[in-house]
Design a protein around this motif. Structure first.
Motif, short mmCIF file in Angstrom:
data_model
loop_
_atom_site.label_atom_id
_atom_site.label_comp_id
_atom_site.label_asym_id
_atom_site.label_seq_id
_atom_site.Cartn_x
_atom_site.Cartn_y
_atom_site.Cartn_z
N TRP A 490 0.84 -1.21 0.00
CA TRP A 490 0.00 0.00 0.00
C TRP A 490 0.87 1.26 0.00
O TRP A 490 0.64 2.18 -0.77
CB TRP A 490 -0.91 -0.02 1.22
CG TRP A 490 -1.98 1.03 1.18
CD1 TRP A 490 -3.18 0.98 0.53
CD2 TRP A 490 -1.93 2.32 1.82
NE1 TRP A 490 -3.89 2.14 0.72
CE2 TRP A 490 -3.14 2.99 1.51
CE3 TRP A 490 -0.99 2.95 2.62
CZ2 TRP A 490 -3.44 4.26 1.96
CZ3 TRP A 490 -1.28 4.23 3.07
CH2 TRP A 490 -2.49 4.88 2.75
N ASN A 496 0.32 6.91 -1.88
CA ASN A 496 0.36 6.57 -0.46
C ASN A 496 1.77 6.67 0.14
O ASN A 496 1.99 6.25 1.26
CB ASN A 496 -0.15 5.14 -0.25
CG ASN A 496 -1.58 4.96 -0.73
OD1 ASN A 496 -2.38 5.89 -0.68
ND2 ASN A 496 -1.89 3.78 -1.24
N ASP A 513 -4.79 -3.16 9.39
CA ASP A 513 -6.00 -2.32 9.29
C ASP A 513 -6.68 -2.54 7.94
O ASP A 513 -7.91 -2.68 7.86
CB ASP A 513 -5.63 -0.85 9.48
CG ASP A 513 -6.83 0.06 9.34
OD1 ASP A 513 -7.77 -0.06 10.17
OD2 ASP A 513 -6.87 0.87 8.39
N LEU A 514 -5.90 -2.56 6.87
CA LEU A 514 -6.46 -2.78 5.53
C LEU A 514 -7.10 -4.16 5.42
O LEU A 514 -8.19 -4.31 4.85
CB LEU A 514 -5.36 -2.64 4.48
CG LEU A 514 -4.83 -1.22 4.21
CD1 LEU A 514 -3.55 -1.27 3.39
CD2 LEU A 514 -5.89 -0.39 3.48
N ASN A 517 -10.38 -4.13 7.45
CA ASN A 517 -11.43 -3.14 7.19
C ASN A 517 -11.60 -2.73 5.72
O ASN A 517 -12.56 -2.05 5.40
CB ASN A 517 -11.15 -1.87 8.01
CG ASN A 517 -11.06 -2.16 9.50
OD1 ASN A 517 -11.97 -2.76 10.07
ND2 ASN A 517 -9.96 -1.74 10.13
N ASN A 518 -10.69 -3.11 4.86
CA ASN A 518 -10.78 -2.65 3.48
C ASN A 518 -10.22 -3.69 2.52
O ASN A 518 -9.23 -3.48 1.82
CB ASN A 518 -10.01 -1.33 3.31
CG ASN A 518 -10.47 -0.56 2.08
OD1 ASN A 518 -11.11 -1.13 1.19
ND2 ASN A 518 -10.14 0.71 2.01
N ASP A 520 -11.41 -4.76 -0.27
CA ASP A 520 -11.49 -4.36 -1.68
C ASP A 520 -10.23 -3.61 -2.10
O ASP A 520 -9.73 -3.78 -3.23
CB ASP A 520 -12.72 -3.48 -1.91
CG ASP A 520 -14.02 -4.27 -1.79
OD1 ASP A 520 -13.96 -5.50 -1.92
OD2 ASP A 520 -15.08 -3.66 -1.54
N GLU A 521 -9.72 -2.78 -1.21
CA GLU A 521 -8.48 -2.05 -1.50
C GLU A 521 -7.30 -3.02 -1.60
O GLU A 521 -6.44 -2.89 -2.48
CB GLU A 521 -8.21 -1.02 -0.39
CG GLU A 521 -6.99 -0.14 -0.62
CD GLU A 521 -7.22 0.91 -1.69
OE1 GLU A 521 -6.22 1.46 -2.18
OE2 GLU A 521 -8.39 1.17 -2.04
N HIS A 545 -6.35 -11.03 0.15
CA HIS A 545 -7.61 -10.48 0.66
C HIS A 545 -8.62 -11.58 0.97
O HIS A 545 -9.54 -11.38 1.77
CB HIS A 545 -8.22 -9.49 -0.35
CG HIS A 545 -8.63 -10.11 -1.64
ND1 HIS A 545 -7.73 -10.61 -2.56
CD2 HIS A 545 -9.87 -10.32 -2.18
CE1 HIS A 545 -8.37 -11.10 -3.61
NE2 HIS A 545 -9.67 -10.93 -3.40
#
Length: 733
Positions: A490, A496, A513-514, A517-518, A520-521, A545
């Motif tokens: 990231w 970033n 954290d990604l 919580n994220n 898709d990212e 993911h």
């Protein structure tokens, strides 16, 4: 020049022990200890001697031929006796085994100093020397069957007067002999593992050698034994071999310096064309069709077939090797290797493994010496035509895709698929591959290994579940790797880019954290990592993911299953049982999982002589095994609390009820995945090419609806749901 010695014929059958005899002992003193029936024999009568001579039998001294009261001299014909021979009951019957029917008695054989039980069959044995045969033994058409006074029966010991150079060692795990062990009858996979490790601990190593030395008598003069009801036919040479009861040996070329364990519950068989030298065959083993085995131990219920070569290797329980070549390897229970062109060398394979055709596991071409090793955790599965280099290490349940892997590998993520992408010149690793794409195989394998564990003496508690302390600890390691790699990927994007230099902790925090919580990212990122391959090329982690949340769910499932298995009567009882819950390293000791602290304690006891024999080591295994469920529960709860960022003190009944319900959802997903991954085989149009209709396909491979394992998993799911509901209700969670 061949050293052919010429001695008086009158010496044949005598002076068996070539070293000085103990004071007051004759050459038969150990033979008499082995054969407790000597007081049941008498001398021949004049009539019996006359009948024996009339039947073309000879003896250098009829006065030392002893028989039982129920002896029929008409059942001994064309035999030549030398030395003291004791013959049990001979009655006018024939023995039959597998359509082989032969009359009881001794026929057409040369016999030197042997003891026979009741109603034996000895036919056409050109030379039978210094053996004790039990009751109803059949020995037919054998060229040579003899025992020397220094026979060690496959054990790595020395007899009185022997030089150290004559000791048999098994050179396990490494071709240079640096991890050699002395084979012995009764050696468990855990024994072999502990002995091959910790080579820097001289005191521990000396204890293992001492245990082996004192387990066996160094005195010369033991006879070879053949247990009751054993059948030996059409074999060429049997020398210094002791055999249990109910064994079946047929057509073997050469059997030398062996212990062949066998009994009525676990009979062992050795078949046509086999040659086995310097080793131990466990209870219930099968060895057939041209096998070559040298310096080896086969644990109970293992198999060698179809020209397999097993050299300087330990083969664990319930394992099968056929056709291929295995050298200098230590293999834990439940190993499968069936293909003629697969090769395994200088490796530690920790069980539940399968070698595909063309696999070359262990090539020293990248080393200046034969000193490399491969270490593979449970569930190791190299695919077709995989070539691996020393030194390499693999986490549990690693699947390796077809390819020539030119560099050493360190795959620390369990349940992963490893791919050598030659087009992109990149190593790719897919964490959680088995869960995502072949849940049927991994779940069924865990089930089938339990089902196929035929051991009658389970001294070691073997773990077959794919979710166990060893693999779960590796999942935690994988989570950390994925978090750090995701964070780096990231921050590597221009938009970033960090404004200040970040620590590894900061990077991992962002990745975590990604991933929580994220997703898709995360799915859009190209995630690279290091440390997996000894090369400068990139290593890419695929589908992170999807794997990351799955790994978290598997940890919850592992924890809840162990909580339910503990059967505690209340939430308070659970809390009391796991009040010292903590995570820690676990080791696979021959298929039995132990806490690293437990192994350290075991080693200390051995060094301090609080454990002073292999028998006591085995008792320690049993004791550790009895504590395994409690230890695993502690570990499971600690894992659950860690991923939930909670503590035992703060864990509430509401939390636990939620986690149990979450585990039900995971079980439902697993059950669906098991069926879905098998269903693909039925819906694949190319799979259907071989059949004229769906009906024919079902007739050949069985219908999906009738698949017993899929049915069983569906039933297990319903039972699991019910158990969770009952526990929640009983505990009032």
């Amino acid at each position: 020049m061949n050293n052919i010695q010429k001695r008086p014929l009158s010496d044949l059958g005598y002076n068996f022990i070539e070293t000085t005899l103990p004071k007051g002992k004759d050459e038969y003193y150990l033979r008499n200890e082995q054969w407790s029936r000597q007081d049941q024999y008498r001398k021949l009568t004049a009539y019996e001697i006359e009948a024996l001579v009339r039947n073309d039998n000879t003896s250098d001294d009829w006065n030392i031929i002893f028989v039982s009261n129920e002896f029929d001299p008409q059942l001994v014909q064309h035999c030549h006796f030398f030395g003291m021979v004791r013959i049990g009951k001979l009655e006018p019957y024939y023995l039959e085994f597998h359509n082989l029917r032969m009359p009881v008695g001794l026929y057409n054989s040369t016999i030197c100093a042997c003891d026979f039980g009741d109603n034996v069959v000895v036919h056409n044995v050109n030379y039978l020397s210094h053996y004790i045969l039990g009751n109803e033994v059949i020995v037919a058409n054998v060229n040579e069957m003899a025992t020397t006074d220094y026979a060690k029966f496959g054990n790595g010991i020395l007899k009185e007067g022997e030089n150290e150079s004559g000791r048999i060692w098994m050179e396990l795990c490494n071709e240079n002999g640096g991890r050699s062990v002395m084979p012995f009858d009764g050696m468990l996979p855990g024994d072999a593992y502990l002995w091959t490790r910790y080579r820097d601990d001289e005191q521990l190593q000396q204890q293992f050698k001492s245990f082996t030395e004192k387990q066996f008598d160094k005195r010369r003069g033991y006879y070879g034994m053949v247990g009751d009801r054993t059948v030996i036919k059409n074999c060429k040479m049997i020398k210094d071999v002791t055999i249990g009861t109910d064994a079946y040996l047929k057509g073997a070329n050469k059997l030398k310096n062996l212990t062949i364990n066998s009994n009525s519950e676990a009979s062992s068989q050795i078949g046509e064309g086999c040659e086995m030298v310097n080793g131990v065959v466990g209870f219930g083993c099968r060895v057939f069709y041209g096998v070559k085995a040298v310096r080896f131990v086969m644990a109970s219920h293992s198999q060698l077939k179809y020209g397999a070569r097993l050299i300087n290797s330990y083969l664990g329980n319930n394992a099968t090797i056929s056709c291929c070549e295995v050298l200098n390897s230590l293999i834990f229970p439940a190993h499968e290797q069936h293909h003629n062109n697969s090769f395994l060398c200088a490796a530690l394979i920790m069980g539940q493994s399968n070698m595909a055709a063309g696999a070359t596991i262990g090539s020293n071409h990248n080393s200046r010496g034969a000193d490399g090793e491969i270490i593979a955790g449970r569930g190791f599965w190299p695919g077709l035509c995989v070539s691996l280099k020393h030194n390499s290490r693999f986490a549990s349940f690693t699947l390796i895709s077809k390819g020539n892997y030119m560099s050493e590998l360190n795959i620390s993520i369990p349940f992963s698929l490893v791919v050598n992408d030659e087009h992109e010149n990149r190593l790719k690793i897919m964490p959680g591959y088995w869960f995502l794409y072949n849940m049927y195989a991994i779940a069924r394998n865990s089930w089938k290994y339990v089902d196929r564990d035929k051991r009658t003496d389970k001294l070691q508690l073997i773990e077959y579940d794919y979710l166990a302390p060893d693999s779960v600890e590796e999942i935690f390691q994988a989570l950390a790797i994925m978090e750090t790699a995701t964070g780096k990927a990231w921050y590597a994007l221009p938009e970033n880019a960090p404004k200040k230099e970040l620590t590894e902790k900061d990077i991992r925090k962002k990745g975590k954290d990604l991933l929580k919580n994220n997703l898709d990212e995360v799915a859009k990122l190209t995630i690279l990592s290091k440390g997996f391959e000894n090369s400068s090329r990139e290593v890419e982690l695929l589908k992170v993911h999807r794997a990351y949340p799955l790994f978290l769910e598997m940890i919850v499932l592992y924890a809840v299953k162990n909580i339910l298995a503990a059967g505690k009567p209340s939430f308070l009882a659970l809390q009391a049982a796991v009040k010292t819950a903590k995570r820690g390293d676990w080791l696979n000791i021959g298929g039995q999982l132990m806490k690293a602290d437990t192994v350290a304690t075991l080693k200390t006891k051995i060094k301090k002589n609080k454990i002073s024999s292999w028998t006591q080591v085995h008792s320690a295994y049993e004791e550790i095994g009895s504590e395994y469920a409690a230890d695993k529960l502690q570990h499971a709860v600690a894992c659950l609390l860690e991923i939930k960022d909670s503590s035992l003190k703060n864990m509430t009944t509401t939390d636990l009820a939620q986690w149990m319900n979450d585990s039900v959802s995971t079980m439902e997903w697993i059950t669906a995945q098991i069926k879905r991954s098998r269903e693909k085989d039925y819906k694949n149009p190319f799979r259907q090419l071989a059949y004229e209709s769906e009906k024919e396909m079902n007739a050949v491979v069985g219908s999906l609806e009738d698949n017993s394992f899929i049915k069983q998993t569906a039933e297990d799911l319903e039972m699991y749901k019910l158990q969770v509901q009952q526990t929640i209700g009983e505990w009032e969670l």
